[in-house]
Write a protein that holds these residues in place. Structure first.
Motif, PDB file in Angstrom:
ATOM      1  N   ILE A 177       0.834  -1.203   0.000  1.00 42.51           N
ATOM      2  CA  ILE A 177       0.000   0.000   0.000  1.00 42.51           C
ATOM      3  C   ILE A 177       0.871   1.256   0.000  1.00 42.51           C
ATOM      4  O   ILE A 177       0.502   2.295  -0.557  1.00 42.51           O
ATOM      5  CB  ILE A 177      -0.960  -0.001   1.220  1.00 42.51           C
ATOM      6  N   PHE A 178       2.059   1.144   0.589  1.00 39.51           N
ATOM      7  CA  PHE A 178       2.934   2.308   0.687  1.00 39.51           C
ATOM      8  C   PHE A 178       3.628   2.633  -0.630  1.00 39.51           C
ATOM      9  O   PHE A 178       4.332   3.641  -0.707  1.00 39.51           O
ATOM     10  CB  PHE A 178       3.958   2.097   1.806  1.00 39.51           C
ATOM     11  N   ILE A 179       3.417   1.818  -1.659  1.00 37.97           N
ATOM     12  CA  ILE A 179       3.910   2.186  -2.990  1.00 37.97           C
ATOM     13  C   ILE A 179       3.090   3.356  -3.540  1.00 37.97           C
ATOM     14  O   ILE A 179       3.661   4.409  -3.866  1.00 37.97           O
ATOM     15  CB  ILE A 179       3.903   0.980  -3.944  1.00 37.97           C
ATOM     16  N   PRO A 180       1.757   3.237  -3.670  1.00 33.44           N
ATOM     17  CA  PRO A 180       1.004   4.413  -4.135  1.00 33.44           C
ATOM     18  C   PRO A 180       1.012   5.560  -3.135  1.00 33.44           C
ATOM     19  O   PRO A 180       1.024   6.727  -3.537  1.00 33.44           O
ATOM     20  CB  PRO A 180      -0.418   3.861  -4.345  1.00 33.44           C
ATOM     21  N   VAL A 181       1.009   5.239  -1.833  1.00 36.41           N
ATOM     22  CA  VAL A 181       1.045   6.301  -0.832  1.00 36.41           C
ATOM     23  C   VAL A 181       2.355   7.081  -0.938  1.00 36.41           C
ATOM     24  O   VAL A 181       2.374   8.319  -0.946  1.00 36.41           O
ATOM     25  CB  VAL A 181       0.866   5.728   0.590  1.00 36.41           C
ATOM     26  N   GLY A 182       3.477   6.352  -1.019  1.00 41.45           N
ATOM     27  CA  GLY A 182       4.768   7.014  -1.155  1.00 41.45           C
ATOM     28  C   GLY A 182       4.880   7.778  -2.465  1.00 41.45           C
ATOM     29  O   GLY A 182       5.432   8.887  -2.503  1.00 41.45           O
ATOM     30  N   SER A 183       4.350   7.199  -3.546  1.00 41.37           N
ATOM     31  CA  SER A 183       4.396   7.879  -4.847  1.00 41.37           C
ATOM     32  C   SER A 183       3.627   9.191  -4.793  1.00 41.37           C
ATOM     33  O   SER A 183       4.128  10.240  -5.224  1.00 41.37           O
ATOM     34  CB  SER A 183       3.807   6.970  -5.930  1.00 41.37           C
ATOM     35  N   GLY A 184       2.406   9.130  -4.269  1.00 38.72           N
ATOM     36  CA  GLY A 184       1.602  10.349  -4.154  1.00 38.72           C
ATOM     37  C   GLY A 184       2.243  11.374  -3.238  1.00 38.72           C
ATOM     38  O   GLY A 184       2.242  12.580  -3.533  1.00 38.72           O
ATOM     39  N   CYS A 185       2.804  10.910  -2.132  1.00 34.37           N
ATOM     40  CA  CYS A 185       3.485  11.827  -1.204  1.00 34.37           C
ATOM     41  C   CYS A 185       4.705  12.463  -1.859  1.00 34.37           C
ATOM     42  O   CYS A 185       5.047  13.615  -1.563  1.00 34.37           O
ATOM     43  CB  CYS A 185       3.900  11.090   0.060  1.00 34.37           C
ATOM     44  N   GLY A 186       5.366  11.710  -2.761  1.00 31.93           N
ATOM     45  CA  GLY A 186       6.504  12.269  -3.476  1.00 31.93           C
ATOM     46  C   GLY A 186       6.104  13.456  -4.328  1.00 31.93           C
ATOM     47  O   GLY A 186       6.762  14.512  -4.307  1.00 31.93           O
ATOM     48  N   TYR A 187       5.007  13.314  -5.081  1.00 31.81           N
ATOM     49  CA  TYR A 187       4.504  14.439  -5.867  1.00 31.81           C
ATOM     50  C   TYR A 187       4.156  15.628  -4.967  1.00 31.81           C
ATOM     51  O   TYR A 187       4.552  16.768  -5.239  1.00 31.81           O
ATOM     52  CB  TYR A 187       3.242  14.020  -6.631  1.00 31.81           C
TER      53      TYR A 187
END
Length: 384
Positions: A177-187
Protein backbone atom coordinates in the motif's frame (compact mmCIF):
# COMPACT_ATOMS: atom_id res chain seq x y z
CA UNK A 1 6.28 -48.81 41.35
CA UNK A 2 7.64 -50.09 38.02
CA UNK A 3 4.52 -48.78 36.31
CA UNK A 4 5.00 -45.37 37.91
CA UNK A 5 8.63 -45.30 36.76
CA UNK A 6 7.56 -46.06 33.16
CA UNK A 7 5.01 -43.25 33.29
CA UNK A 8 7.63 -40.86 34.63
CA UNK A 9 10.10 -41.80 31.87
CA UNK A 10 7.38 -41.38 29.26
CA UNK A 11 6.53 -37.94 30.62
CA UNK A 12 10.20 -36.93 30.51
CA UNK A 13 10.56 -38.10 26.92
CA UNK A 14 7.41 -36.27 25.91
CA UNK A 15 8.73 -33.21 27.67
CA UNK A 16 11.88 -33.34 25.53
CA UNK A 17 10.02 -33.83 22.26
CA UNK A 18 7.14 -31.51 22.97
CA UNK A 19 8.72 -28.82 25.10
CA UNK A 20 6.24 -26.18 24.01
CA UNK A 21 3.30 -28.28 25.21
CA UNK A 22 4.96 -29.03 28.53
CA UNK A 23 5.78 -25.39 29.04
CA UNK A 24 2.13 -24.48 28.56
CA UNK A 25 1.22 -26.49 31.65
CA UNK A 26 4.07 -25.59 33.96
CA UNK A 27 5.06 -22.03 33.00
CA UNK A 28 1.95 -20.37 31.66
CA UNK A 29 2.82 -16.75 32.60
CA UNK A 30 6.33 -16.79 31.12
CA UNK A 31 5.21 -18.54 27.94
CA UNK A 32 2.44 -16.00 27.49
CA UNK A 33 4.99 -13.21 27.52
CA UNK A 34 7.36 -15.05 25.19
CA UNK A 35 4.54 -15.65 22.74
CA UNK A 36 3.31 -12.08 22.84
CA UNK A 37 6.72 -10.51 22.43
CA UNK A 38 7.52 -12.14 19.06
CA UNK A 39 4.15 -11.01 17.69
CA UNK A 40 4.78 -7.44 18.82
CA UNK A 41 8.30 -7.60 17.48
CA UNK A 42 7.04 -8.80 14.09
CA UNK A 43 4.54 -5.93 13.93
CA UNK A 44 7.28 -3.43 14.78
CA UNK A 45 9.51 -4.91 12.07
CA UNK A 46 6.71 -4.59 9.52
CA UNK A 47 6.06 -0.99 10.61
CA UNK A 48 9.74 -0.11 10.15
CA UNK A 49 9.89 -1.77 6.74
CA UNK A 50 6.69 0.00 5.63
CA UNK A 51 8.15 3.33 6.74
CA UNK A 52 11.27 2.60 4.69
CA UNK A 53 9.12 1.66 1.70
CA UNK A 54 7.25 4.95 2.05
CA UNK A 55 10.53 6.91 1.93
CA UNK A 56 11.75 4.79 -0.96
CA UNK A 57 8.82 5.71 -3.21
CA UNK A 58 8.79 9.33 -2.09
CA UNK A 59 12.34 9.54 -3.42
CA UNK A 60 11.23 7.86 -6.65
CA UNK A 61 8.65 10.53 -7.45
CA UNK A 62 10.21 13.73 -6.17
CA UNK A 63 11.63 14.48 -9.63
CA UNK A 64 8.29 14.06 -11.52
CA UNK A 65 6.60 16.31 -8.93
CA UNK A 66 8.87 19.25 -9.84
CA UNK A 67 9.83 18.21 -13.36
CA UNK A 68 8.94 21.58 -14.87
CA UNK A 69 11.16 23.41 -12.36
CA UNK A 70 14.07 21.03 -12.99
CA UNK A 71 13.65 21.33 -16.76
CA UNK A 72 13.70 25.12 -16.55
CA UNK A 73 16.63 25.22 -14.08
CA UNK A 74 18.96 23.10 -16.23
CA UNK A 75 17.55 24.36 -19.55
CA UNK A 76 16.64 20.88 -20.78
CA UNK A 77 14.73 19.51 -23.72
CA UNK A 78 12.14 16.79 -23.11
CA UNK A 79 14.63 14.17 -24.29
CA UNK A 80 17.30 15.16 -21.78
CA UNK A 81 14.68 15.50 -19.06
CA UNK A 82 13.48 11.96 -19.67
CA UNK A 83 17.06 10.77 -19.30
CA UNK A 84 16.69 11.25 -15.54
CA UNK A 85 14.10 8.49 -15.28
CA UNK A 86 15.83 6.31 -17.88
CA UNK A 87 19.10 6.25 -15.91
CA UNK A 88 17.22 5.64 -12.66
CA UNK A 89 15.29 2.71 -14.17
CA UNK A 90 18.32 1.12 -15.82
CA UNK A 91 20.41 1.25 -12.64
CA UNK A 92 17.50 -0.13 -10.62
CA UNK A 93 16.94 -2.93 -13.16
CA UNK A 94 20.59 -3.98 -13.23
CA UNK A 95 21.06 -3.78 -9.45
CA UNK A 96 17.89 -5.65 -8.40
CA UNK A 97 19.04 -9.19 -9.41
CA UNK A 98 22.37 -8.59 -7.68
CA UNK A 99 20.71 -7.61 -4.42
CA UNK A 100 18.33 -10.55 -4.78
CA UNK A 101 21.33 -12.88 -4.95
CA UNK A 102 23.02 -11.18 -1.98
CA UNK A 103 19.81 -11.18 0.06
CA UNK A 104 19.56 -14.97 -0.22
CA UNK A 105 23.10 -15.48 1.05
CA UNK A 106 24.10 -12.61 3.35
CA UNK A 107 22.60 -10.64 6.22
CA UNK A 108 19.56 -8.79 4.90
CA UNK A 109 19.48 -6.23 7.70
CA UNK A 110 22.93 -5.00 6.72
CA UNK A 111 21.93 -4.84 3.05
CA UNK A 112 18.80 -2.84 3.89
CA UNK A 113 20.66 -0.45 6.17
CA UNK A 114 23.47 0.13 3.67
CA UNK A 115 21.01 0.77 0.85
CA UNK A 116 18.93 3.16 2.94
CA UNK A 117 21.99 5.11 4.05
CA UNK A 118 23.39 5.20 0.50
CA UNK A 119 20.33 6.49 -1.34
CA UNK A 120 19.49 9.03 1.40
CA UNK A 121 23.00 10.43 1.25
CA UNK A 122 22.95 10.65 -2.54
CA UNK A 123 19.53 12.36 -2.50
CA UNK A 124 20.81 14.98 -0.06
CA UNK A 125 23.96 15.55 -2.12
CA UNK A 126 21.92 15.98 -5.33
CA UNK A 127 20.14 18.98 -3.81
CA UNK A 128 23.39 20.99 -4.03
CA UNK A 129 24.08 20.35 -7.72
CA UNK A 130 24.27 23.59 -9.72
CA UNK A 131 22.78 24.24 -13.16
CA UNK A 132 26.13 23.69 -14.91
CA UNK A 133 26.47 20.11 -13.64
CA UNK A 134 23.44 18.37 -15.10
CA UNK A 135 25.40 15.15 -15.72
CA UNK A 136 26.18 14.87 -12.02
CA UNK A 137 22.48 15.25 -11.27
CA UNK A 138 21.71 12.45 -13.74
CA UNK A 139 24.38 10.28 -12.11
CA UNK A 140 22.85 10.92 -8.69
CA UNK A 141 19.48 9.61 -9.90
CA UNK A 142 21.16 6.43 -11.12
CA UNK A 143 22.81 5.93 -7.72
CA UNK A 144 19.46 6.47 -6.00
CA UNK A 145 18.07 3.73 -8.24
CA UNK A 146 20.77 1.33 -7.01
CA UNK A 147 19.98 2.10 -3.37
CA UNK A 148 16.25 1.75 -3.96
CA UNK A 149 16.78 -1.64 -5.62
CA UNK A 150 18.45 -2.96 -2.47
CA UNK A 151 15.40 -2.07 -0.39
CA UNK A 152 12.61 -3.06 -2.77
CA UNK A 153 14.23 -6.43 -3.42
CA UNK A 154 15.11 -7.50 0.12
CA UNK A 155 12.44 -5.98 2.38
CA UNK A 156 9.48 -8.13 1.13
CA UNK A 157 11.49 -11.31 1.76
CA UNK A 158 11.83 -10.42 5.44
CA UNK A 159 8.06 -9.98 5.72
CA UNK A 160 7.50 -13.28 3.89
CA UNK A 161 9.72 -15.04 6.43
CA UNK A 162 8.08 -13.41 9.45
CA UNK A 163 4.54 -14.56 8.72
CA UNK A 164 2.88 -17.83 7.89
CA UNK A 165 1.04 -18.43 4.65
CA UNK A 166 -2.35 -17.43 6.04
CA UNK A 167 -1.21 -13.96 7.09
CA UNK A 168 1.56 -13.35 4.60
CA UNK A 169 -0.59 -11.97 1.77
CA UNK A 170 -2.39 -9.57 4.09
CA UNK A 171 0.84 -8.20 5.56
CA UNK A 172 2.46 -7.89 2.14
CA UNK A 173 -0.63 -6.02 0.93
CA UNK A 174 -0.12 -3.53 3.76
CA UNK A 175 3.54 -3.21 2.77
CA UNK A 176 2.64 -2.59 -0.88
CA UNK A 177 0.00 0.00 0.00
CA UNK A 178 2.93 2.31 0.69
CA UNK A 179 3.91 2.19 -2.99
CA UNK A 180 1.00 4.41 -4.13
CA UNK A 181 1.05 6.30 -0.83
CA UNK A 182 4.77 7.01 -1.16
CA UNK A 183 4.40 7.88 -4.85
CA UNK A 184 1.60 10.35 -4.15
CA UNK A 185 3.48 11.83 -1.20
CA UNK A 186 6.50 12.27 -3.48
CA UNK A 187 4.50 14.44 -5.87
CA UNK A 188 2.90 16.41 -3.06
CA UNK A 189 6.08 16.85 -1.02
CA UNK A 190 8.06 18.04 -4.02
CA UNK A 191 5.37 20.45 -5.18
CA UNK A 192 4.67 21.69 -1.65
CA UNK A 193 8.33 22.35 -0.83
CA UNK A 194 8.93 24.11 -4.16
CA UNK A 195 5.89 26.31 -3.62
CA UNK A 196 6.56 27.14 0.04
CA UNK A 197 10.31 27.81 -0.28
CA UNK A 198 10.46 29.05 -3.87
CA UNK A 199 13.39 26.68 -4.47
CA UNK A 200 12.86 23.12 -5.74
CA UNK A 201 16.18 21.97 -4.22
CA UNK A 202 14.56 21.80 -0.77
CA UNK A 203 12.39 18.92 -1.94
CA UNK A 204 15.53 16.74 -1.92
CA UNK A 205 16.45 17.68 1.65
CA UNK A 206 13.41 16.31 3.47
CA UNK A 207 13.57 12.59 2.70
CA UNK A 208 17.21 12.18 3.84
CA UNK A 209 16.08 13.25 7.33
CA UNK A 210 13.31 10.66 7.18
CA UNK A 211 15.84 8.13 5.90
CA UNK A 212 18.07 8.77 8.92
CA UNK A 213 15.14 8.05 11.23
CA UNK A 214 14.28 4.89 9.29
CA UNK A 215 17.90 3.72 9.54
CA UNK A 216 17.89 4.23 13.31
CA UNK A 217 14.64 2.27 13.67
CA UNK A 218 16.01 -0.46 11.42
CA UNK A 219 19.09 -0.85 13.64
CA UNK A 220 17.11 -0.86 16.88
CA UNK A 221 14.00 -2.88 16.01
CA UNK A 222 14.78 -5.30 13.17
CA UNK A 223 16.44 -8.56 14.33
CA UNK A 224 19.86 -9.42 12.97
CA UNK A 225 18.61 -12.79 11.74
CA UNK A 226 15.06 -13.92 10.98
CA UNK A 227 13.96 -17.55 10.75
CA UNK A 228 11.43 -18.56 8.14
CA UNK A 229 7.99 -19.43 9.53
CA UNK A 230 6.66 -22.34 7.52
CA UNK A 231 4.80 -25.48 8.45
CA UNK A 232 7.94 -27.55 7.85
CA UNK A 233 9.99 -25.23 10.03
CA UNK A 234 7.47 -25.44 12.87
CA UNK A 235 7.40 -29.23 12.64
CA UNK A 236 11.17 -29.45 12.84
CA UNK A 237 11.50 -26.88 15.62
CA UNK A 238 9.39 -28.99 18.02
CA UNK A 239 12.60 -30.81 18.87
CA UNK A 240 15.87 -28.94 18.94
CA UNK A 241 17.86 -32.01 17.91
CA UNK A 242 15.70 -32.57 14.82
CA UNK A 243 16.05 -28.90 13.89
CA UNK A 244 19.82 -29.12 13.98
CA UNK A 245 19.84 -32.25 11.91
CA UNK A 246 17.41 -31.07 9.24
CA UNK A 247 17.96 -27.32 9.08
CA UNK A 248 21.70 -27.10 8.55
CA UNK A 249 21.94 -29.25 5.41
CA UNK A 250 19.25 -27.10 3.79
CA UNK A 251 21.27 -23.98 4.46
CA UNK A 252 24.39 -25.50 2.93
CA UNK A 253 22.47 -26.71 -0.11
CA UNK A 254 20.99 -23.23 -0.66
CA UNK A 255 24.45 -21.66 -0.42
CA UNK A 256 25.84 -23.91 -3.19
CA UNK A 257 23.46 -22.70 -5.90
CA UNK A 258 24.82 -20.04 -8.25
CA UNK A 259 23.00 -16.98 -9.57
CA UNK A 260 22.75 -18.59 -13.02
CA UNK A 261 21.20 -21.72 -11.53
CA UNK A 262 18.64 -19.62 -9.65
CA UNK A 263 17.68 -17.73 -12.80
CA UNK A 264 17.55 -20.95 -14.80
CA UNK A 265 15.06 -22.49 -12.38
CA UNK A 266 12.91 -19.36 -12.51
CA UNK A 267 12.87 -19.34 -16.33
CA UNK A 268 11.34 -22.82 -16.25
CA UNK A 269 8.46 -21.54 -14.12
CA UNK A 270 5.86 -20.52 -16.72
CA UNK A 271 3.63 -18.74 -14.22
CA UNK A 272 6.55 -16.63 -12.98
CA UNK A 273 7.66 -15.73 -16.51
CA UNK A 274 4.15 -14.69 -17.63
CA UNK A 275 3.56 -12.69 -14.45
CA UNK A 276 6.91 -10.94 -14.91
CA UNK A 277 6.10 -10.06 -18.53
CA UNK A 278 2.74 -8.68 -17.48
CA UNK A 279 4.33 -6.63 -14.71
CA UNK A 280 6.94 -5.35 -17.18
CA UNK A 281 4.23 -4.11 -19.53
CA UNK A 282 2.40 -2.45 -16.64
CA UNK A 283 5.61 -0.85 -15.34
CA UNK A 284 6.36 0.48 -18.84
CA UNK A 285 3.06 2.37 -18.84
CA UNK A 286 3.01 3.47 -15.21
CA UNK A 287 6.66 4.58 -15.40
CA UNK A 288 5.88 6.89 -18.30
CA UNK A 289 2.72 8.18 -16.63
CA UNK A 290 4.47 8.70 -13.31
CA UNK A 291 7.22 10.73 -14.95
CA UNK A 292 5.28 12.86 -17.43
CA UNK A 293 1.66 13.10 -16.29
CA UNK A 294 1.94 16.32 -14.16
CA UNK A 295 3.81 18.06 -16.99
CA UNK A 296 1.35 16.66 -19.56
CA UNK A 297 -1.58 18.02 -17.54
CA UNK A 298 0.09 21.43 -17.23
CA UNK A 299 0.67 21.65 -20.97
CA UNK A 300 -2.92 20.61 -21.63
CA UNK A 301 -4.05 23.48 -19.40
CA UNK A 302 -1.79 25.90 -21.27
CA UNK A 303 -3.32 24.76 -24.58
CA UNK A 304 -6.82 25.33 -23.18
CA UNK A 305 -5.80 28.76 -21.86
CA UNK A 306 -6.49 27.75 -18.25
CA UNK A 307 -2.87 28.21 -17.08
CA UNK A 308 -0.18 30.67 -18.25
CA UNK A 309 3.22 29.46 -19.54
CA UNK A 310 5.88 28.98 -16.86
CA UNK A 311 7.97 32.15 -16.79
CA UNK A 312 8.53 32.58 -13.05
CA UNK A 313 11.13 31.00 -10.77
CA UNK A 314 8.79 28.36 -9.31
CA UNK A 315 6.33 26.93 -11.82
CA UNK A 316 2.71 25.86 -11.31
CA UNK A 317 2.64 22.88 -8.91
CA UNK A 318 -1.12 22.36 -8.47
CA UNK A 319 -1.19 19.46 -10.95
CA UNK A 320 1.42 17.57 -8.94
CA UNK A 321 -0.59 18.12 -5.76
CA UNK A 322 -3.83 16.91 -7.37
CA UNK A 323 -2.19 13.99 -9.16
CA UNK A 324 -0.42 13.00 -5.94
CA UNK A 325 -3.71 12.98 -4.03
CA UNK A 326 -5.35 10.89 -6.74
CA UNK A 327 -2.43 8.44 -6.67
CA UNK A 328 -2.70 7.96 -2.91
CA UNK A 329 -6.49 7.57 -2.80
CA UNK A 330 -6.94 5.30 -5.80
CA UNK A 331 -3.83 3.29 -4.95
CA UNK A 332 -5.13 2.41 -1.49
CA UNK A 333 -8.60 1.72 -2.86
CA UNK A 334 -7.22 -0.47 -5.64
CA UNK A 335 -5.05 -2.60 -3.37
CA UNK A 336 -7.83 -3.13 -0.82
CA UNK A 337 -10.43 -3.87 -3.50
CA UNK A 338 -8.10 -6.23 -5.36
CA UNK A 339 -7.13 -8.15 -2.24
CA UNK A 340 -10.74 -8.48 -1.11
CA UNK A 341 -11.95 -9.51 -4.58
CA UNK A 342 -9.21 -12.13 -4.77
CA UNK A 343 -10.09 -13.46 -1.33
CA UNK A 344 -13.75 -13.88 -2.24
CA UNK A 345 -13.36 -15.19 -5.78
CA UNK A 346 -10.55 -17.60 -4.93
CA UNK A 347 -13.11 -19.80 -3.20
CA UNK A 348 -15.00 -20.24 -6.48
CA UNK A 349 -12.19 -20.10 -9.04
CA UNK A 350 -8.58 -21.07 -8.47
CA UNK A 351 -7.54 -18.69 -11.27
CA UNK A 352 -9.05 -15.67 -9.54
CA UNK A 353 -5.74 -13.86 -9.07
CA UNK A 354 -4.66 -13.70 -12.75
CA UNK A 355 -8.24 -13.01 -13.86
CA UNK A 356 -8.49 -10.01 -11.53
CA UNK A 357 -5.11 -8.74 -12.75
CA UNK A 358 -6.08 -9.09 -16.40
CA UNK A 359 -9.52 -7.50 -15.95
CA UNK A 360 -8.12 -4.53 -14.04
CA UNK A 361 -5.44 -3.94 -16.68
CA UNK A 362 -7.98 -3.97 -19.52
CA UNK A 363 -10.20 -1.47 -17.69
CA UNK A 364 -7.17 0.70 -16.88
CA UNK A 365 -6.10 0.73 -20.54
CA UNK A 366 -9.53 1.95 -21.65
CA UNK A 367 -9.62 4.65 -18.96
CA UNK A 368 -6.10 5.77 -19.88
CA UNK A 369 -7.03 6.12 -23.54
CA UNK A 370 -10.07 8.23 -22.63
CA UNK A 371 -8.02 10.39 -20.24
CA UNK A 372 -5.37 11.18 -22.86
CA UNK A 373 -8.02 11.89 -25.50
CA UNK A 374 -10.11 14.36 -23.50
CA UNK A 375 -7.11 16.17 -21.93
CA UNK A 376 -7.03 18.86 -24.63
CA UNK A 377 -10.70 19.72 -24.16
CA UNK A 378 -11.65 19.02 -20.52
CA UNK A 379 -9.01 18.71 -17.81
CA UNK A 380 -11.56 17.74 -15.13
CA UNK A 381 -12.61 14.68 -17.14
CA UNK A 382 -8.94 13.70 -17.38
CA UNK A 383 -8.55 13.78 -13.61
CA UNK A 384 -11.71 11.70 -13.15
Amino acid sequence: EHEDTDLLLQALLEGQNYGAAAADETQCPSVSVSRNNPAKRDCLVVAVLCFGNLINFIDWFIVPGILLDIQKYFGLSDGKTGLLQTVFTLCYMLAAPIFGYLGDRYNRKIILGAGLFFWSGVTLASSFVTESHYRIFVLSRGLVGIGSASYSTVAPTIIADLFEEGKRTTVLSIFYIFIPVGSGCGYMLAAGMAKSTGDWHWAFRVTPCMGGLALLLLILLVPHRIQRKTAAHRARSISGTILEADEKPDVHRAAKTTWCQDVGSLVKNCSFVCSSLGLTAMAFVTGALGMWMPLFLYRAQVVQGIAPPCLQESCNSSNSLIFGGITIGTGILGIIAGAEAARRLRKRNNKADPLICATSMIISALCLYIALTVAQTNILSTFV
